[in-house]
Design a protein around this motif. Structure first.
Motif, mmCIF file in Angstrom:
data_model
loop_
_atom_site.group_PDB
_atom_site.id
_atom_site.type_symbol
_atom_site.label_atom_id
_atom_site.label_comp_id
_atom_site.label_asym_id
_atom_site.label_seq_id
_atom_site.Cartn_x
_atom_site.Cartn_y
_atom_site.Cartn_z
ATOM 1 N N TRP A 206 0.812 -1.216 0.000
ATOM 2 C CA TRP A 206 0.000 0.000 0.000
ATOM 3 C C TRP A 206 0.847 1.268 0.000
ATOM 4 C CZ3 TRP A 206 1.143 3.126 4.047
ATOM 5 C CH2 TRP A 206 1.652 2.532 5.211
ATOM 6 N N TYR A 207 2.106 1.165 0.476
ATOM 7 C CA TYR A 207 2.902 2.382 0.638
ATOM 8 C C TYR A 207 3.212 3.056 -0.697
ATOM 9 C CZ TYR A 207 7.305 0.266 -0.948
ATOM 10 O OH TYR A 207 8.293 -0.319 -1.704
ATOM 11 N N VAL A 208 3.075 2.336 -1.817
ATOM 12 C CA VAL A 208 3.377 2.948 -3.115
ATOM 13 C C VAL A 208 2.116 3.178 -3.953
ATOM 14 C CG1 VAL A 208 3.720 0.840 -4.473
ATOM 15 C CG2 VAL A 208 5.089 2.863 -4.984
ATOM 16 N N LEU A 209 0.971 2.651 -3.515
ATOM 17 C CA LEU A 209 -0.229 2.708 -4.348
ATOM 18 C C LEU A 209 -0.976 4.028 -4.219
ATOM 19 C CD1 LEU A 209 -1.401 -0.983 -3.950
ATOM 20 C CD2 LEU A 209 -0.192 0.071 -5.865
ATOM 21 N N GLY A 210 -0.503 4.912 -3.358
ATOM 22 C CA GLY A 210 -1.056 6.256 -3.318
ATOM 23 C C GLY A 210 -0.815 7.039 -4.599
ATOM 24 N N HIS A 211 0.063 6.532 -5.467
ATOM 25 C CA HIS A 211 0.289 7.211 -6.748
ATOM 26 C C HIS A 211 -0.969 7.228 -7.613
ATOM 27 C CE1 HIS A 211 4.557 8.107 -6.524
ATOM 28 N NE2 HIS A 211 4.773 6.917 -6.009
ATOM 29 N N TYR A 212 -1.930 6.339 -7.355
ATOM 30 C CA TYR A 212 -3.189 6.399 -8.105
ATOM 31 C C TYR A 212 -3.940 7.697 -7.820
ATOM 32 C CZ TYR A 212 -2.775 1.681 -9.920
ATOM 33 O OH TYR A 212 -2.345 0.575 -10.616
ATOM 34 N N ILE A 334 11.332 3.261 -3.522
ATOM 35 C CA ILE A 334 11.209 3.062 -2.075
ATOM 36 C C ILE A 334 11.563 4.334 -1.310
ATOM 37 C CG2 ILE A 334 12.324 1.892 -0.120
ATOM 38 C CD1 ILE A 334 12.333 -0.643 -1.774
ATOM 39 N N PHE A 335 12.652 4.968 -1.690
ATOM 40 C CA PHE A 335 13.081 6.193 -1.008
ATOM 41 C C PHE A 335 12.012 7.271 -1.128
ATOM 42 C CE2 PHE A 335 16.395 9.831 -1.081
ATOM 43 C CZ PHE A 335 16.240 10.038 0.283
ATOM 44 N N GLU A 336 11.518 7.478 -2.344
ATOM 45 C CA GLU A 336 10.482 8.490 -2.537
ATOM 46 C C GLU A 336 9.204 8.126 -1.793
ATOM 47 O OE1 GLU A 336 7.202 10.765 -4.017
ATOM 48 O OE2 GLU A 336 7.405 8.585 -4.241
ATOM 49 N N ALA A 337 8.857 6.830 -1.779
ATOM 50 C CA ALA A 337 7.607 6.417 -1.134
ATOM 51 C C ALA A 337 7.653 6.625 0.379
ATOM 52 C CB ALA A 337 7.308 4.953 -1.456
ATOM 53 N N MET A 338 8.801 6.402 1.013
ATOM 54 C CA MET A 338 8.897 6.666 2.451
ATOM 55 C C MET A 338 8.618 8.137 2.743
ATOM 56 S SD MET A 338 12.019 4.398 4.037
ATOM 57 C CE MET A 338 13.277 4.877 2.851
ATOM 58 N N VAL A 339 9.169 9.005 1.904
ATOM 59 C CA VAL A 339 8.941 10.448 2.078
ATOM 60 C C VAL A 339 7.477 10.782 1.804
ATOM 61 C CG1 VAL A 339 9.630 12.749 1.330
ATOM 62 C CG2 VAL A 339 11.319 10.905 1.402
ATOM 63 N N ARG A 340 6.922 10.198 0.758
ATOM 64 C CA ARG A 340 5.535 10.459 0.362
ATOM 65 C C ARG A 340 4.554 10.019 1.452
ATOM 66 N NH1 ARG A 340 2.592 11.132 -4.336
ATOM 67 N NH2 ARG A 340 4.602 11.475 -5.365
ATOM 68 N N VAL A 341 4.737 8.809 1.979
ATOM 69 C CA VAL A 341 3.836 8.293 3.016
ATOM 70 C C VAL A 341 3.872 9.195 4.242
ATOM 71 C CG1 VAL A 341 3.579 6.425 4.702
ATOM 72 C CG2 VAL A 341 3.801 5.886 2.271
ATOM 73 N N THR A 342 5.059 9.594 4.648
ATOM 74 C CA THR A 342 5.186 10.465 5.833
ATOM 75 C C THR A 342 4.553 11.829 5.570
ATOM 76 O OG1 THR A 342 7.278 9.334 6.320
ATOM 77 C CG2 THR A 342 6.793 11.347 7.539
ATOM 78 N N THR A 343 4.761 12.353 4.365
ATOM 79 C CA THR A 343 4.178 13.652 4.018
ATOM 80 C C THR A 343 2.654 13.582 4.021
ATOM 81 O OG1 THR A 343 6.104 14.196 2.653
ATOM 82 C CG2 THR A 343 4.089 15.455 2.256
#
Length: 454
Positions: A206-212, A334-343
């Motif tokens: 789920w941590y990367v599927l917010g791109h939808y 992965i690096f971008e997704a960690m930042v994105r999820v936290t943001t």
């Protein structure tokens, strides 16, 4: 199409270039291949359910978890911590750094060398620059992965067709459908790492599927997106929005859902299977040519070294470039997704932060990315790259004990056209059983004895 390419760029990485080839190189295809196939099928179904929520509400999953009782104060911070704890190891950049060292010096790096780690840090800086120079970050990642994933799969296919004998092709394909006990000597912890990082990251997909949302699927079009420093300011809704159940929206939902199914099954699933099959075939051939088996220390460059000894320096460098591309595309996502999820989590839960950044999430996104870059640069000095990746893979399986049930709860409350069918809940339950078992075994192995040995 697009969000699945970002997921696939992460997918064709540690499982496919490190853990899968390591397992196949040591134990062969039979008894290992079916774990890969089952993992990829279950994860694709799981991805669809995560994306269903994003499309129907415009909320990223980490924000949605805050709607599950007892509420956001527990689940959102916990989810952010799990993602960062699982992926902060930076094993992908560290492994890619070994490949860059070999490209520069023409030889495999010595054990404990510092220069590969410096190259890894340089790759993390490159990721920062890619996001900073983007107008729309999701679009930049999508284009980068179209380029890298296409190059990776086409190059792997060409090399496999040239150097891998047909009987080995058949052995690899047969391994997917041969449902027998795992080979003697392999541990359930190794299988758990392979299952966790086949396709994407099992329960933490789920941590990367917010791109939808950022791509504008369904109600994501109403919710906004994170823009790059070159882009115009774009505010993100702190809370999602959904749609009334009427004839027009039922038809629109079916169209979006069909597009999602093509994106997930036609791009992600097919790409994930090819992304696992092609590198493991190369590894099996490398083992036969060299007469040796890979280890945790040398698996990032084992294939390139073995093929180079047999076919010359050109093939050695091609193998290294492929390995670096594969691992860099994974670390990028992965690096971008960690930042994105936290943001996303901070923006949704803190009105004070929204006032502080004046509604512009970039003012949190980029400082946090720099902080994370510094932390990962320290962590990659602590262990072998492959050991770091195995840790991350088994931590991904932890998510399967939690988030399938969250999806059952949230998706059952969506507007009627968007709700899952009953058998979708069964598939989510199978995710819990399959990946959850491997995580429980990982913990048992970590503190004492594994639940099962082969």
């Amino acid at each position: 199409m697009g969000p699945s390419l970002i997921a696939l760029g992460i997918s064709i990485g540690s499982g496919e270039w490190l853990l899968g080839p390591l397992s196949v190189g040591q134990y062969g295809f039979v008894g290992v291949g079916w774990v890969i196939l089952v993992s990829a099928i279950l994860q694709t179904f799981y991805n669809v359910e995560c994306a269903r929520y994003v499309m129907a509400t415009g909320e990223t999953p980490v924000v949605g978890w805050g709607r599950v009782p007892p509420g956001w104060r527990l689940w959102i911070p916990l989810s952010v911590l799990i993602v960062i704890f699982a992926f902060i190891a930076g094993g992908w950049a560290a492994s890619a750094g070994q490949g860059v060292y070999a490209l520069v010096h023409g030889t495999i790096p010595p054990a404990g060398a510092e220069e590969p780690r410096l190259w890894a840090i340089a790759l993390l800086v490159l990721i920062f620059l890619i996001t900073a120079l983007a107008r729309r970050i999701s679009r930049a990642l999508e284009l980068a992965n179209w380029l890298m994933v296409s190059a990776i799969l086409l190059a792997l296919l060409a090399i496999d067709l040239l150097v891998v004998p047909w009987e080995l092709w058949w052995e690899g394909i047969r391994g997917f459908f041969t449902f027998v006990a795992p080979p003697a000597g392999i541990t359930a912890t190794q299988l758990g790492a392979l299952a966790g990082f086949t396709a994407l990251a099992s329960g933490l997909n789920w941590y990367v599927l917010g791109h939808y949302r950022d791509k504008g699927y369904g109600m994501g079009h109403r919710a906004g997106y994170i823009s790059g420093l070159r882009g115009t300011r774009s505010e993100i809704l702190a809370s999602g929005v959904t749609f009334p159940d009427n004839d027009l929206n039922r038809g629109l939902w079916r169209r979006w859902y069909r597009l999602l199914m093509v994106d997930m099954w036609g791009v992600f699933f097919v790409g994930a299977i090819l992304g696992m099959l092609l590198p493991t075939l190369l590894m099996a051939q490398a083992v036969q040519l060299s007469g040796e088996t890979p280890t945790r220390a040398n698996v990032p460059t084992f294939v390139a070294a073995a093929l180079g000894d047999e076919y010359g320096q050109t093939v050695f460098y091609v193998g290294l470039v492929l390995g670096v591309l594969i691992l860099f595309s994974t670390q990028l996502g992965i690096f971008e997704a960690m930042v994105r999820v936290t943001t996303d989590a901070a923006h949704a839960t803190s009105p004070r932060l929204r006032r502080l950044v004046e509604g512009d999430p970039r003012r949190f996104y980029y400082p946090f990315m720099i902080t994370l870059l510094v932390v990962i640069s320290i962590v990659i000095h602590l262990s072998l790259p492959v050991a770091l990746v195995e840790w991350s893979a088994n931590m991904s399986n932890l998510g399967a004990l939690i988030y399938p049930f969250f999806l059952m709860y949230l998706n059952s409350k969506l507007p009627r056209p968007a709700r899952p069918r009953p058998w979708h809940y069964v598939i989510l339950g199978l995710n819990f059983l399959f990946f959850g078992f491997f995580f429980v075994n990982f913990i048992a192995d970590f503190i004492g004895e594994p639940l099962i040995t082969f």
